[in-house]
Structure formats: structure tokens, C-alpha cells
Design an enzyme around this catalytic site. Structure first.
Site, mmCIF file in Angstrom:
data_model
loop_
_atom_site.group_PDB
_atom_site.id
_atom_site.type_symbol
_atom_site.label_atom_id
_atom_site.label_comp_id
_atom_site.label_asym_id
_atom_site.label_seq_id
_atom_site.Cartn_x
_atom_site.Cartn_y
_atom_site.Cartn_z
ATOM 1 N N LYS A 1 0.824 -1.215 0.000
ATOM 2 C CA LYS A 1 0.000 0.000 0.000
ATOM 3 C C LYS A 1 0.867 1.277 0.000
ATOM 4 O O LYS A 1 2.069 1.201 -0.174
ATOM 5 C CB LYS A 1 -0.925 -0.027 1.227
ATOM 6 C CG LYS A 1 -1.858 -1.255 1.270
ATOM 7 C CD LYS A 1 -2.838 -1.270 0.139
ATOM 8 C CE LYS A 1 -3.991 -2.256 0.273
ATOM 9 N NZ LYS A 1 -3.688 -3.632 0.650
HETATM 10 C C1 LIG Z 1 -9.916 -3.634 -0.760
HETATM 11 C C2 LIG Z 1 -9.227 -4.289 0.395
HETATM 12 N N1 LIG Z 1 -9.893 -4.448 1.547
HETATM 13 C C3 LIG Z 1 -9.327 -5.022 2.613
HETATM 14 C C4 LIG Z 1 -8.026 -5.471 2.587
HETATM 15 C C5 LIG Z 1 -7.434 -6.121 3.792
HETATM 16 O O1 LIG Z 1 -6.359 -5.379 4.314
HETATM 17 P P1 LIG Z 1 -5.187 -6.115 5.117
HETATM 18 O O2 LIG Z 1 -4.360 -6.878 4.140
HETATM 19 O O3 LIG Z 1 -4.427 -4.959 5.726
HETATM 20 O O4 LIG Z 1 -5.813 -6.972 6.142
HETATM 21 C C6 LIG Z 1 -7.288 -5.335 1.416
HETATM 22 C C7 LIG Z 1 -5.911 -5.811 1.365
HETATM 23 O O5 LIG Z 1 -5.245 -5.864 0.399
HETATM 24 C C8 LIG Z 1 -7.890 -4.732 0.282
HETATM 25 O O6 LIG Z 1 -7.234 -4.573 -0.866
#
Ligand SMILES: Cc1ncc(COP(=O)(O)O)c(C=O)c1O
Length: 403
Positions: free
Chosen positions: A202
Site C-alpha cells: 500500500k
Molecule cells: C480492498 C481491500 N480491503 C481489505 C483489505 C485487507 O487489508 P489487510 O491486508 O491490511 O488486512 C485489502 C488488502 O489488500 C484490500 O485490498
């Protein structure tokens, strides 16, 4: 289709030399000396987990997006779980979301025992279509979970108007959107709650990590309680009962983000503006290159959105190529370009098909988007030379297979 050998550049998949000698990932973090120093400082301090760095990081993100509160979580996924809890989702409730996302967006609804309901996306930016949300609202609907797909701001005015009309909570999944602007306002202070993820692909990285921003005091309180086992320590209660006193008020989890990660996050936040500038520069260069190549549809940014460009999903007019998306993908991988695909629509995963009965064809725009796109490398530390290699590989592969 060109015959192998008629081009001086034989595709790597046909035995030629790849455009690059090593794989270029589709995304990766950037760690500088100041990030390392910030983490080392924590390692030398009294706190490894919840200490002063948590609040510092929370303040930093809240101020950046212009929200009153920010609550750090151990990941974007646990943050979504916290938001679904704070919104009061439970059995019998429905929450409307997009199929064009990572499964975590819909999973948080299921964690709470509620039912995810999908509404299809707009064909241009692949963001959830507010008109289709409206058609899915029932007396059971409690929340809407829009996603700023690839970093493009979703139609927040229309969604918030619907929420207002029907008394719904908007949990915006801004995992792709730290730094995204909607009508010149930063995403993070517009919806009732907005989630950010700090996974290494990110805009800033904390290892694992996430955050919810909100302007609502009660939501902030519920979010803090949920990430800490459902426990609240009220200073009046502590004084009355002794300093050991705390109360578990609800079932919560250990979803805390440690000081180590928070120190890294605050250090990374200092470079967010330049990271966004780099991503926007990369997007611009990709657009220029691909607009001139036949058979390609670069991602579309609507005028009201200033994208944070988490992803660069390039769409292919497959009817103009002699092979399918899979072969194009494999040919690009053979050139050592770390392409990816975002996303397999959530309703098509076996779990969602089996548990909720979804089928192929349920959400045609999301499925058409998925079937025609390939995500190209996009990360703020990518050099112009690396990007030129991606463009060259796309040019070579599409030229070879163009019908
Ligand atoms: C659209 C979206 N929502 C939720 C998440 C979940 O985030 P995390 O990987 O920090 O748990 C991601 C992760 O890539 C994502 O792209």
C-alpha cells in the site's frame, strides 16, 4: 497473430530473452534509514506493544485525512471487523458491498453473523454503482461498504445520501485510497467510518496494520473497545474500585497494532505526499503509453476523483487478440513483469458460492472487468526505467498477439 521469428524480439514465452532479467514485483514497500531508526528507537524503549507510538500514529493519520478520530488496528481486515462491530451489524442484518474487491471487505459482514449483499459495479471505474445499491436496500439493510477500487474515489455523495435516507452506516473500504481525494476532500473524513490498510503493497507500510478514521465519538469508543477484548478502563471506575479495575463490556479481540509498527507508520507518513506524487506520475506515463496502443483500455479516473493509484488494472479488448487473458498474463510473466489480477469477484469464490448460492453471471460488470484486466506493477519506488520495461513488455506481447 505474428509468426514467431517475424519479429526481431521473440517473446520470452517463445524462447526469446525476457525484457528484464529478474522479476519486477507488482508492488513493494520502500524502507528508508529514518524508518529503521524509528523502529530501533522503539526497540530500545519501554514499550513494544501499546505505548506512546500508537496515539502518535493515530493522530498523524487523523490529521492527514482531516478526521477527528483514528483507531489503529492490527490489519486492514481486523479494522473492517471492528467497523462492522461498531456499526452494530449482527444476525438478521444485511450490508451491501461490491463484488469487485478483496474478500476481506465482505468477510467482515460474515464475521458479525450478518449477510453480505452485492451490488454490481460501474463499467468505467469498476466502483460500486449507487443506483444498484439503491435497488438492493431492504428493511434488513444496516450498512453500505463501498470500496475505492484501485484508489479511485467511489460516488460518496450518492452513497451518503442513500445512507441518510435509509438510516444506514457507511463503512468505506479505503484500503486503496490513503491520499485519494473526492471533490477535493480527502477520503477518510467523509464516510461514517473509513478503513485504511498498511500492508507493504500500500501507500505506506507498517508490516501488517490498519486504521479506521471517523468523526463520531461513539463509533470511536466502540472501535477502541473491540480491538482490546471488549474492555474499557474508565478512570472514575478505577478510582472507585482500585487501580486494577477494568471491565469487559462486550466480546472483543486482541486487534492492537504494536508500537513497533506504529513508529514505522508515522515515519512512513512523512513521505506519503511524495509517494502519491510518484504513483500519479507513473499512472500518467502508463496512460500516455497505453492510449497509443490498440486493444488496450487504461483505467478511467472520473473528474471528481483524484486517485491515490494503489493499482493499475489495464483492461484488454480481448476480441481484438488471438489469445485470451490467461495467455497474455503468462506472456507478460515470462518477460519477468510481475503482473497480477485484482480481483476475482468475491461472489465467485467457492465459500460465497456454497454458503450464499452465488453463481456466474450474477454481477456481469464485475465479471467482465475481472475477465478483461491485468494489474501492472505500480509502486512508489518504481523507477522510470522499470516502468519503461513494463511498457516495452506490454507492447511486445500485445503487438505479437494482436489480431
Ligand atoms: C480492498 C481491500 N480491503 C481489505 C483489505 C485487507 O487489508 P489487510 O491486508 O491490511 O488486512 C485489502 C488488502 O489488500 C484490500 O485490498
Amino acid at each position: 497473430m505474428r509468426k514467431a521469428g517475424t519479429d526481431d524480439k521473440v517473446l520470452a514465452i517463445n524462447g526469446g530473452t525476457p525484457v528484464r532479467s529478474g522479476l519486477l514485483p507488482y508492488a513493494r514497500q520502500q524502507i528508508e534509514e529514518e524508518d529503521i531508526a524509528a523502529v530501533v528507537d522503539v526497540l530500545r524503549s519501554d514499550y513494544l506493544t501499546t505505548g506512546p507510538k500508537v496515539e502518535e500514529f493515530e493522530r498523524c493519520v487523523a490529521e492527514y485525512v482531516g478526521a477527528e478520530f483514528a483507531v489503529a488496528y492490527s490489519s486492514g481486515t481486523s479494522a473492517l471487523h471492528g467497523a462492522a462491530y461498531a456499526a452494530g451489524l449482527g444476525p438478521g442484518d444485511e450490508a451491501i458491498t461490491t463484488p469487485m474487491t478483496f474478500c476481506a471487505t465482505a468477510n467482515c459482514v460474515v464475521y458479525m453473523g450478518a449477510t453480505p449483499v452485492f451490488a454490481d459495479v460501474c463499467s468505467d471505474n469498476l466502483n460500486i454503482d449507487p443506483d444498484l445499491i439503491a435497488a438492493k436496500i431492504t428493511p434488513k439493510t444496516k450498512a453500505i461498504l463501498p470500496v475505492d477500487y484501485a484508489g479511485h474515489a467511489v460516488a460518496l455523495d450518492e452513497i451518503l445520501e442513500l445512507a441518510d435516507k435509509h438510516g444506514l452506516v457507511v463503512i468505506e473500504d479505503g484500503a486503496h485510497a490513503l491520499g485519494t481525494e473526492y471533490k477535493s476532500r480527502k477520503v477518510g473524513a467523509i464516510s461514517h467510518m473509513t478503513m485504511f490498510s498498511f500492508h507493504p503493497v500500500k501507500h505506506i507500510a507498517t508490516g501488517e496494520g490498519g486504521m479506521i478514521t471517523t468523526n463520531d465519538t461513539e463509533l470511536d469508543r466502540r472501535l477502541r473497545r473491540f480491538r482490546n477484548h471488549g474492555i474499557e478502563r474508565d478512570s472514575h471506575q478505577r478510582q472507585a474500585a482500585g487501580d486494577w479495575h477494568y471491565e469487559m463490556l462486550d466480546l472483543g479481540y486482541n486487534y492492537r497494532l504494536p508500537d513497533i509498527n506504529c513508529a514505522l507508520g508515522t515515519s512512513q507518513m512523512a513521505r506519503l505526499p511524495q509517494n502519491l506524487e510518484s504513483r500519479r506520475h507513473i499512472a500518467q506515463r502508463y496512460h500516455q503509453a497505453f492510449s497509443a496502443m490498440p486493444g488496450l483500455i487504461p483505467p478511467i479516473e472520473r473528474p471528481e476523483s483524484l486517485s491515490a493509484w494503489h493499482l493499475y488494472p489495464l483492461r484488454f479488448q480481448l476480441e481484438r487478440f488471438s489469445v485470451g487473458r490467461k495467455e497474455l498474463f503468462q506472456a507478460l510473466r515470462a518477460e519477468n513483469i510481475g503482473v497480477n489480477v485484482h480481483y476475482i469477484p468475491v461472489h465467485l469464490h467457492p465459500y460465497y458460492r456454497e454458503r450464499f448460492g452465488f453463481q456466474d453471471g450474477d454481477f456481469p460488470e464485475a465479471e467482465a472487468g475481472y475477465e478483461s484486466l491485468i494489474t501492472l506493477p505500480m509502486f512508489h519506488a518504481m523507477t522510470d526505467q522499470e516502468q519503461d520495461e513494463v511498457i516495452e513488455a506490454v507492447n511486445r506481447v500485445t503487438d505479437y498477439y494482436f489480431d
